[in-house]
Design an enzyme around this catalytic site. Sequence first.
Site, PDB file in Angstrom:
ATOM      1  N   CYS A 278       0.827  -1.211   0.000  1.00  0.00           N
ATOM      2  CA  CYS A 278       0.000   0.000   0.000  1.00  0.00           C
ATOM      3  C   CYS A 278       0.861   1.260   0.000  1.00  0.00           C
ATOM      4  O   CYS A 278       0.358   2.349  -0.251  1.00  0.00           O
ATOM      5  CB  CYS A 278      -0.966  -0.027   1.174  1.00  0.00           C
ATOM      6  SG  CYS A 278      -0.124  -0.442   2.698  1.00  0.00           S
ATOM      7  N   GLU A 379      -5.440   2.708  -7.559  1.00  0.00           N
ATOM      8  CA  GLU A 379      -4.301   1.972  -7.009  1.00  0.00           C
ATOM      9  C   GLU A 379      -3.957   0.809  -7.954  1.00  0.00           C
ATOM     10  O   GLU A 379      -4.855   0.096  -8.399  1.00  0.00           O
ATOM     11  CB  GLU A 379      -4.678   1.441  -5.622  1.00  0.00           C
ATOM     12  CG  GLU A 379      -3.513   0.878  -4.860  1.00  0.00           C
ATOM     13  CD  GLU A 379      -3.926   0.410  -3.459  1.00  0.00           C
ATOM     14  OE1 GLU A 379      -5.068  -0.038  -3.283  1.00  0.00           O
ATOM     15  OE2 GLU A 379      -3.081   0.475  -2.549  1.00  0.00           O
TER      16      GLU A 379
END
Length: 475
Positions: A278, A379
């Site tokens: 992340c 993402e």
Amino acid sequence: MFIKGEWCDAAGGKTFEVTNPATGEKIADVADGGQADAARAIDAAHAAFAGWSGMTAYDRSRILYKAWELMSARQADIARIMTQEQGKPLRAAMNEVRYGADFLLWYAEEGKRVYGETIPAPRADQRFIVLHQPVGVVAAITPWNYPASMITRKVAPALAAGCTIVLKPAEATPLCAIEIFKVLADAGVPEGVANLVTGFDPAPIGEEFVTNPLVRKITFTGSTETGKLLAKGAADQMKRVSLELGGHAPFLVLKDADPVFAAKGAVLVKYLNSGQACICPNRLFVHRSGVDAFTEEFVSRVTRMRAGNGLDDGISIGPLVNEKAIEKVERQVADATAKGAEVLCGGHRLMEDGLDRGHFFAPTVLANVTPDMLIYREETFGPVAPIIPFDDDDDILAMANDTHYGLAAYVYTQNLSAAMRTFEGLRFGIIGINDINPTGAAAPFGGMKESGLGREGGHEGLGEYLETKLGGFSV
Ligand code: ADP
């Protein structure tokens, strides 16, 4: 599964397969637990709470310290299991096990420092005293990308605070979780204090975590989508939540930075875990004056990376977790190229030399990425680096902050005031300044905006498992 101090099967007796993402081979069958198993584990955690929270912090510390010793001693075995079920190269797996063990050691120490406060009261005959007490039973859900450290980052502070816990690991990586629970059991964690519920379908287990009134706190690491779902569910009973969610990290190379030094760092952090972290950069903003030198160094390093089975020597790119991950990366690359991005290397799935049996994507570099492309906003969670040139350092904060995520950001500059201004101006929770690894057990990790709530690690990480209680005494 590990419930009430015993290893057990699922209530229904079902199992599910764990496969190696590098080879597609089955490596284990694991208990396929469901809602009833989660409920039983919560009951066990509830029954154990009074005893565990009533122990001294010193006694809890000794158990966590023992767990640190055992996890450290077993690091090579745990790392091997991690490479087999998750795919990351063995050296990276070893680093993760050590990082994961660090939380056990750090919270063994910090658990002894849950200090209260006395506060001057407004009346002469009054005293204010503040205590911190454990929130109660914690339900934890962890992801597959860091299958060991994301567990200890939750379990260690929860146990140090005096909470009991039920953990559901990701369905792709239950084997690391099992190893960590063996460590906890062997370290002497009492019956019911730490419980493990594995399952292929997360929804019924998550449902029990959210609706069971005995659970007082939900801690989750995973996608923003699932995090929102859990937070909405938890709101019904106003359970405490900590959420560590997605990111879309900008990596800024300012005008005065050394572009070659920046490129070295950018490659290391972009392709960490094949881009499945992340905190991986998702937009590489490079000042136009340095973009050619940056790109040349970046691409030359990427083309030297070898993809393959993480158990083999010299591998730096492991597989992606599954076919869905490959499809997402393929979709982002196709969208970017259709809108004018240039593929400087990679750009496709890897099929040769047996890699077709796993989920491999070539480390990829895209040039001329623009804000209309999916990859600029979404993402990636894969090995694709989008390079975006910019002209003026004054514009860069607004460009970097133009995302609903706010987890990690990176800045390369040799100018002290530019470093300080960007550090202060970036709306992200973790900022690396000429540094690509701003993490550690003692440091608060977490995001702003839709990247989450709360922090893990450090003394803030312990606070996530504590309630504050004020006493007003008339004397
Ligand atoms: P990813 O898409 O990266 O796998 P997820 O958020 O789906 O991220 O997964 C992270 C963790 O959340 C895993 O342990 C997964 O099993 C769990 N999870 C996914 N969906 C749910 C759900 N509806 N309820 C509870 N846990 C869930």
